[in-house]
Design an enzyme around this catalytic site. Structure first.
Site, PDB file in Angstrom:
ATOM      1  CB  SER A 236      -0.986   0.003   1.174  1.00 39.39           C
ATOM      2  OG  SER A 236      -0.318   0.182   2.394  1.00 39.39           O
TER       3      SER A 236
ATOM      4  CG  LEU B 143      18.201  -4.721   3.400  1.00 39.72           C
ATOM      5  CD1 LEU B 143      17.752  -3.414   2.760  1.00 39.72           C
ATOM      6  CD2 LEU B 143      18.525  -5.770   2.337  1.00 39.72           C
TER       7      LEU B 143
ATOM      8  CG  HIS C 284       9.754   1.335  12.171  1.00 41.36           C
ATOM      9  ND1 HIS C 284       9.842  -0.041  12.010  1.00 41.36           N
ATOM     10  CD2 HIS C 284       9.503   1.545  13.483  1.00 41.36           C
ATOM     11  CE1 HIS C 284       9.667  -0.619  13.175  1.00 41.36           C
ATOM     12  NE2 HIS C 284       9.465   0.311  14.092  1.00 41.36           N
TER      13      HIS C 284
ATOM     14  CD  GLU D 127       3.124   2.995   7.640  1.00 40.13           C
ATOM     15  OE1 GLU D 127       3.662   2.450   6.667  1.00 40.13           O
ATOM     16  OE2 GLU D 127       2.722   2.345   8.637  1.00 40.13           O
TER      17      GLU D 127
END
Ligand code: GAR
Length: 224
Positions: A13, A93, A109, A174
């Site tokens: 999204s 990562l 986040h 977000e």
């Protein structure tokens, strides 16, 4: 124009929010590739719907983490990606990958970092009894959920909230702050001094009285 690659693991999204702003002509970037470590990720379908190359790099197929990350780098380099955008990418990562893209990887986040790093941040916030929750866009460095912060949105945790309702409210913001942060980067308006992110002509804080939220720095009108 800035070339970005978006790494996802699920619904995508946030990827959609970025695509929408590109389509509206307010975010001046080219999405060169979407990569998922999860072949079932719905975000792959979203990418395909817009003719964006969608590539699966399954982490399970690599016995060494470094080989998985090298394959990500191969795809990103082949597509000419300058900035890596992590949008719900649920693999950590290592410094091997991060070292290839110093200050060129962004992450979102679902918490007010440095509170609640790691997985299920919204659940962590509810269980901890935090009164404010939110989301953070930051540069990625070697430590998890740690790099310099570009923008944060803070909103209240209501007594009636559970992890699910809180996640939905956070996700709404977000979708606004991530395209905004990428836009500042695309406009070359971001400078990092120590770990302070300075945004040239930063808008003032954004406050929404209807669904209480405080966003610092503010949002430009086309990203609200
Ligand atoms: C978002 O809430 C994002 O902040 C979170 O995963 C969700 C992905 O949603 N990311 C993390 O928790 C990373 N640690 P999406 O696939 O619909 O964009």
């Amino acid at each position: 124009m800035l070339s970005i690659g978006v790494l996802i693991s699920g619904s995508g999204s946030n990827l959609q929010a970025i695509i929408d702003k590109v389509e509206q002509g307010v975010l001046d970037v080219e999405i060169k590739v979407v990569i998922s470590n999860n072949p079932q990720a719905y975000g792959l379908t979203r990418a395909q719907q817009y003719g964006i190359p969608a590539v699966v790099v399954e982490h399970q197929k690599f016995s060494e983490r470094k080989d998985f990350e090298q394959e990500l780098i191969n795809v990103l380099e082949q597509k000419g990606v300058q900035i890596v955008v992590l949008a719900g990418f649920m693999r950590v990562l290592t410094s091997f990958f991060v070292g290839h893209y110093p200050n060129k990887i962004l992450n979102i986040h679902p918490a007010l970092l440095p509170s609640f790093p790691g997985v299920a941040a919204q659940k962590q916030a509810v269980e901890y009894g935090a009164k404010l929750a939110g989301c953070t866009v930051h540069f990625v460095d070697e430590k998890m959920d740690h790099g310099p912060i570009i923008i944060q949105a803070a909103l209240p945790v209501l007594p009636s909230d559970d992890a699910k309702t809180l996640s939905a409210k956070i996700l709404h913001w977000e979708h606004r702050i991530y395209p905004q942060a990428i836009s500042w980067l695309a406009q070359d308006r971001i400078e990092i001094v120590n770990r302070q992110v300075v945004i040239k002509d930063a808008p003032s804080s954004f406050v929404d009285q209807n669904s209480p939220v405080l966003i610092s720095p503010g949002l430009e009108p086309s990203f609200v």
